[in-house]
Design an enzyme around this catalytic site. Structure first.
Site, PDB file in Angstrom:
ATOM      1  N   ARG A 114     -11.727   6.267   9.287  1.00 21.95           N
ATOM      2  CA  ARG A 114     -11.225   4.895   9.491  1.00 21.95           C
ATOM      3  C   ARG A 114     -12.200   3.902   8.986  1.00 21.95           C
ATOM      4  O   ARG A 114     -12.032   3.087   8.338  1.00 21.95           O
ATOM      5  CB  ARG A 114     -10.814   4.617  10.849  1.00 21.95           C
ATOM      6  CG  ARG A 114     -10.357   3.233  11.260  1.00 21.95           C
ATOM      7  CD  ARG A 114      -9.026   2.795  10.357  1.00 21.95           C
ATOM      8  NE  ARG A 114      -8.394   1.750  10.671  1.00 21.95           N
ATOM      9  CZ  ARG A 114      -7.278   1.192   9.967  1.00 21.95           C
ATOM     10  NH1 ARG A 114      -6.867   2.012   8.986  1.00 21.95           N
ATOM     11  NH2 ARG A 114      -6.711   0.214  10.550  1.00 21.95           N
ATOM     12  N   ASP A 171      -9.203  -6.213  -4.165  1.00 30.33           N
ATOM     13  CA  ASP A 171      -8.547  -5.012  -3.951  1.00 30.33           C
ATOM     14  C   ASP A 171      -9.121  -3.804  -4.533  1.00 30.33           C
ATOM     15  O   ASP A 171      -9.083  -3.741  -5.900  1.00 30.33           O
ATOM     16  CB  ASP A 171      -7.158  -4.960  -3.969  1.00 30.33           C
ATOM     17  CG  ASP A 171      -6.310  -3.675  -3.460  1.00 30.33           C
ATOM     18  OD1 ASP A 171      -6.894  -2.753  -3.050  1.00 30.33           O
ATOM     19  OD2 ASP A 171      -5.166  -3.784  -2.994  1.00 30.33           O
ATOM     20  N   SER A 181       0.886  -1.255  -0.197  1.00 29.89           N
ATOM     21  CA  SER A 181      -0.059  -0.141  -0.071  1.00 29.89           C
ATOM     22  C   SER A 181       0.897   1.266  -0.080  1.00 29.89           C
ATOM     23  O   SER A 181       1.794   1.405  -0.954  1.00 29.89           O
ATOM     24  CB  SER A 181      -0.949  -0.054   1.198  1.00 29.89           C
ATOM     25  OG  SER A 181      -1.916   0.847   0.977  1.00 29.89           O
ATOM     26  N   HIS A 230      -7.871  -5.565   0.024  1.00 37.44           N
ATOM     27  CA  HIS A 230      -6.733  -4.758   0.152  1.00 37.44           C
ATOM     28  C   HIS A 230      -5.765  -5.478   1.341  1.00 37.44           C
ATOM     29  O   HIS A 230      -4.792  -5.371   1.462  1.00 37.44           O
ATOM     30  CB  HIS A 230      -6.922  -3.501   0.200  1.00 37.44           C
ATOM     31  CG  HIS A 230      -5.770  -2.683   0.466  1.00 37.44           C
ATOM     32  ND1 HIS A 230      -4.823  -2.518  -0.606  1.00 37.44           N
ATOM     33  CD2 HIS A 230      -5.306  -1.773   1.444  1.00 37.44           C
ATOM     34  CE1 HIS A 230      -3.819  -1.589  -0.188  1.00 37.44           C
ATOM     35  NE2 HIS A 230      -4.087  -1.205   0.944  1.00 37.44           N
ATOM     36  N   ASP A 231      -6.519  -5.715   2.508  1.00 39.87           N
ATOM     37  CA  ASP A 231      -5.778  -5.975   3.623  1.00 39.87           C
ATOM     38  C   ASP A 231      -5.215  -7.396   3.498  1.00 39.87           C
ATOM     39  O   ASP A 231      -4.448  -7.881   4.651  1.00 39.87           O
ATOM     40  CB  ASP A 231      -6.824  -5.688   5.061  1.00 39.87           C
ATOM     41  CG  ASP A 231      -6.623  -4.575   5.720  1.00 39.87           C
ATOM     42  OD1 ASP A 231      -5.728  -3.904   5.241  1.00 39.87           O
ATOM     43  OD2 ASP A 231      -7.351  -4.315   6.539  1.00 39.87           O
TER      44      ASP A 231
HETATM   45  C1  LIG Z   1       0.845  -2.450   7.462  1.00 43.30           C
HETATM   46  C2  LIG Z   1       0.076  -1.623   8.095  1.00 43.30           C
HETATM   47  O1  LIG Z   1       0.719  -0.672   8.334  1.00 43.30           O
HETATM   48  S1  LIG Z   1      -1.287  -2.009   8.775  1.00 43.30           S
HETATM   49  C3  LIG Z   1      -1.759  -0.876   9.883  1.00 43.30           C
HETATM   50  C4  LIG Z   1      -1.429  -1.233  11.226  1.00 43.30           C
HETATM   51  N1  LIG Z   1      -2.214  -2.429  11.094  1.00 43.30           N
HETATM   52  C5  LIG Z   1      -1.755  -3.149  12.167  1.00 43.30           C
HETATM   53  O2  LIG Z   1      -0.926  -3.038  12.944  1.00 43.30           O
HETATM   54  C6  LIG Z   1      -2.304  -4.289  12.224  1.00 43.30           C
HETATM   55  C7  LIG Z   1      -3.728  -4.112  12.555  1.00 43.30           C
HETATM   56  N2  LIG Z   1      -4.644  -5.441  12.546  1.00 43.30           N
HETATM   57  C8  LIG Z   1      -5.367  -5.388  11.280  1.00 43.30           C
HETATM   58  O3  LIG Z   1      -5.364  -4.816  10.665  1.00 43.30           O
HETATM   59  C9  LIG Z   1      -6.117  -6.830  11.444  1.00 43.30           C
HETATM   60  O4  LIG Z   1      -6.049  -7.307  12.570  1.00 43.30           O
HETATM   61  C10 LIG Z   1      -5.352  -7.886  10.491  1.00 43.30           C
HETATM   62  C11 LIG Z   1      -5.383  -7.365   9.102  1.00 43.30           C
HETATM   63  C12 LIG Z   1      -4.079  -8.157  10.857  1.00 43.30           C
HETATM   64  C13 LIG Z   1      -6.175  -9.009  10.387  1.00 43.30           C
HETATM   65  O5  LIG Z   1      -7.461  -8.592  10.549  1.00 43.30           O
HETATM   66  P1  LIG Z   1      -8.786  -9.382  11.219  1.00 43.30           P
HETATM   67  O6  LIG Z   1      -8.268 -10.737  11.784  1.00 43.30           O
HETATM   68  O7  LIG Z   1      -9.754  -9.495  10.386  1.00 43.30           O
HETATM   69  O8  LIG Z   1      -9.152  -8.605  12.349  1.00 43.30           O
HETATM   70  P2  LIG Z   1     -10.113  -7.477  12.287  1.00 43.30           P
HETATM   71  O9  LIG Z   1      -9.565  -6.219  11.656  1.00 43.30           O
HETATM   72  O10 LIG Z   1     -11.410  -7.871  11.721  1.00 43.30           O
HETATM   73  O11 LIG Z   1     -10.330  -7.026  13.759  1.00 43.30           O
HETATM   74  C14 LIG Z   1     -10.480  -7.756  14.759  1.00 43.30           C
HETATM   75  C15 LIG Z   1     -10.958  -6.957  15.816  1.00 43.30           C
HETATM   76  O12 LIG Z   1     -12.425  -6.287  15.533  1.00 43.30           O
HETATM   77  C16 LIG Z   1     -13.216  -6.881  16.828  1.00 43.30           C
HETATM   78  N3  LIG Z   1     -14.553  -7.144  16.391  1.00 43.30           N
HETATM   79  C17 LIG Z   1     -14.793  -8.280  15.480  1.00 43.30           C
HETATM   80  N4  LIG Z   1     -16.142  -8.259  15.277  1.00 43.30           N
HETATM   81  C18 LIG Z   1     -16.730  -7.238  16.012  1.00 43.30           C
HETATM   82  C19 LIG Z   1     -17.957  -6.495  15.967  1.00 43.30           C
HETATM   83  N5  LIG Z   1     -19.077  -7.144  15.364  1.00 43.30           N
HETATM   84  N6  LIG Z   1     -18.213  -5.528  16.843  1.00 43.30           N
HETATM   85  C20 LIG Z   1     -17.268  -4.994  17.518  1.00 43.30           C
HETATM   86  N7  LIG Z   1     -15.921  -5.288  17.395  1.00 43.30           N
HETATM   87  C21 LIG Z   1     -15.601  -6.671  16.540  1.00 43.30           C
HETATM   88  C22 LIG Z   1     -12.452  -7.913  17.333  1.00 43.30           C
HETATM   89  O13 LIG Z   1     -12.853  -8.181  18.759  1.00 43.30           O
HETATM   90  C23 LIG Z   1     -11.135  -7.443  17.247  1.00 43.30           C
HETATM   91  O14 LIG Z   1     -10.619  -6.725  18.443  1.00 43.30           O
HETATM   92  P3  LIG Z   1      -9.233  -6.442  18.436  1.00 43.30           P
HETATM   93  O15 LIG Z   1      -8.564  -6.044  17.527  1.00 43.30           O
HETATM   94  O16 LIG Z   1      -9.342  -5.616  19.811  1.00 43.30           O
HETATM   95  O17 LIG Z   1      -8.644  -7.897  19.233  1.00 43.30           O
HETATM   96  N1  LIG Z   2      -5.072  -1.665   6.858  1.00 46.29           N
HETATM   97  C1  LIG Z   2      -3.969  -0.816   6.315  1.00 46.29           C
HETATM   98  C2  LIG Z   2      -4.502  -0.423   5.115  1.00 46.29           C
HETATM   99  C3  LIG Z   2      -3.868   0.670   4.351  1.00 46.29           C
HETATM  100  O1  LIG Z   2      -3.061   0.140   3.446  1.00 46.29           O
HETATM  101  C4  LIG Z   2      -3.653   0.341   7.371  1.00 46.29           C
HETATM  102  O2  LIG Z   2      -4.411   0.686   8.057  1.00 46.29           O
HETATM  103  O3  LIG Z   2      -2.656   0.951   6.866  1.00 46.29           O
END
Ligand SMILES: CC(=O)SCCNC(=O)CCNC(=O)[C@H](O)C(C)(C)COP(=O)(O)OP(=O)(O)OC[C@H]1O[C@@H](n2cnc3c(N)ncnc32)[C@H](O)[C@@H]1OP(=O)(O)O
Ligand SMILES: N[C@@H](CCO)C(=O)O
Length: 347
Positions: A213, A299, A145, A328-329
């Site tokens: 967001r 994506d 990204s 995308h993710d």
């Molecule tokens: C490369 C970058 O720079 S990315 C930007 C920084 N990103 C990160 O550091 C990673 C952040 N994490 C993520 O983006 C994601 O967790 C991923 C992509 C790694 C994995 O995604 P997924 O397994 O699909 O998790 P998702 O993003 O759906 O989120 C799960 C969270 O939503 C919460 N959730 C799920 N369903 C619901 C709902 N219906 N209502 C409320 N909360 C919910 C879960 O409890 C969980 O909470 P937590 O994060 O506090 O543990």
């Molecule tokens: N999940 C990613 C998407 C943007 O590429 C982020 O938050 O940075």
């Protein structure tokens, strides 16, 4: 330069300046925070993070980083064989110089007065930081990204420095469709009644950033993923997909600076590897090292067809498409679907 050494996991920061920006403005001093994992003597791989990412790529056992599933001992990028370094990007808000930093001219935080930056500025700043750390050669640069945009620039700005380029979920030019979603996101931030042109009072929770967001999250995932996860179910009176977006919005609002978010959105909008290089199709013919591009099904913003077309224009390139409902993710998850491609490309 400060350093904390825990086994071979290092976090630190490096400062330099003055630093001249594409806009013509100058930052008297730039600091970039970084994480480095792996043997100091090993070939170096530079990771460039995405929009809301940071330099905690591998992290620790207690606090795994955002690419912990991809990078580590015996993982797809093996930190027994490579030294992996990530910088929090210029303009970011996890320690590097950005809107939350002190403006030396006013002795107050820059906030909305932080100058506009470009992807090229980010790459020049990272290059300068590597110089300060005496790292002159990179075995590869990898990123997804916003990170992928930086990798694309690395290969053209510093062709002699890097041996391989790995671009995930990024196109040579940021699309109008992407700019459109960024416009909605930045409008949401600026429409917040507490925004005050970016000089908001710290005690306010900025709903505008939460909404920005939510908009982002919808574009990072896919309709199929939401259907399979939420299936129109409700908890109390709310659809679960709605509470999910509320949760994600609030989570980002708590961890990210809104001025930094706008700064990075504007940098993304400006991304065009063909700018002042005769257009992107001409520019990408000039890559001098092998390039791997990876696209992800569904994506919306970084369309697989444009990533494939990019690959077709680059002399020495390999293209891989990942089947996923994540959209995308996909570059942040399901590493078993594409990590092996990165591993093979590095061998
Ligand atoms: C490369 C970058 O720079 S990315 C930007 C920084 N990103 C990160 O550091 C990673 C952040 N994490 C993520 O983006 C994601 O967790 C991923 C992509 C790694 C994995 O995604 P997924 O397994 O699909 O998790 P998702 O993003 O759906 O989120 C799960 C969270 O939503 C919460 N959730 C799920 N369903 C619901 C709902 N219906 N209502 C409320 N909360 C919910 C879960 O409890 C969980 O909470 P937590 O994060 O506090 O543990
Ligand atoms: N999940 C990613 C998407 C943007 O590429 C982020 O938050 O940075």
């Amino acid at each position: 330069m400060s350093k904390t050494l825990i086994k071979r996991f290092i976090t630190g920061c490096v400062s330099f300046g003055p630093f001249h920006l594409t806009s013509g403005e100058t930052l008297e001093r730039v600091t970039l925070h970084y994480e480095s994992v792996g043997p100091a003597s090993a070939p170096v791989i530079l990771v460039c993070h995405a929009l809301t990412g940071n330099h905690y790529t591998v992290g620790t056992e207690d606090n795994p980083g955002w690419w912990d599933g991809l990078i580590g001992t015996n993982k797809y990028i093996d930190t027994d064989k490579f030294q992996v370094i990530t910088f929090n990007v210029l303009g970011g808000c996890d320690g590097s110089t950005g809107p939350t930093s002190l403006n030396p001219n006013t002795s107050e935080n820059y906030r909305a007065d932080f100058p506009a930056i470009t992807i090229r500025d980010m790459v020049h700043a990272t290059h300068q930081a590597l110089q300060e750390l005496q790292i002159r050669k990179l075995a590869a640069v990898i990123g997804g990204s916003l990170g992928g945009m930086q990798v694309l620039e690395w290969g053209l700005l510093y062709p002699a420095v890097t041996d391989k380029l790995i671009i995930l979920a990024a196109t040579p030019v940021f699309s109008d469709y992407g700019i459109a979603f960024n416009h909605i996101a930045s409008s949401a931030i600026k429409a917040d009644r507490n925004w005050n042109d970016g000089f908001y009072e710290a005690e306010f929770d900025l709903k505008g950033l939460e909404i920005a967001r939510m908009i982002g999250m919808v574009t990072y995932r896919s309709s199929d993923l939401f259907s399979s996860r939420f299936n129109r179910e409700k908890a109390n009176d709310d659809y679960r997909v709605s509470t999910y977006l509320d949760y994600q919005g609030e989570k980002l609002m708590r961890r990210f600076d809104p001025n930094s978010y706008l700064t990075l959105l504007n940098a993304m909008n400006s991304h065009d590897v063909g700018l002042n290089r005769g257009g992107w199709r001409q520019a990408v013919k000039n890559y001098q090292c092998p390039l791997l591009t990876i696209s992800f099904d569904n994506d919306l913003i970084y369309e697989p067809k444009q990533i494939k077309e990019l690959s077709e224009h680059v002399p020495d390139s390999f293209y891989y498409h990942v089947q996923t409902d994540f959209g995308h993710d996909g570059f942040l998850t399901q590493f078993e679907r594409w990590g092996h491609v990165v591993k093979e490309f590095l061998e």
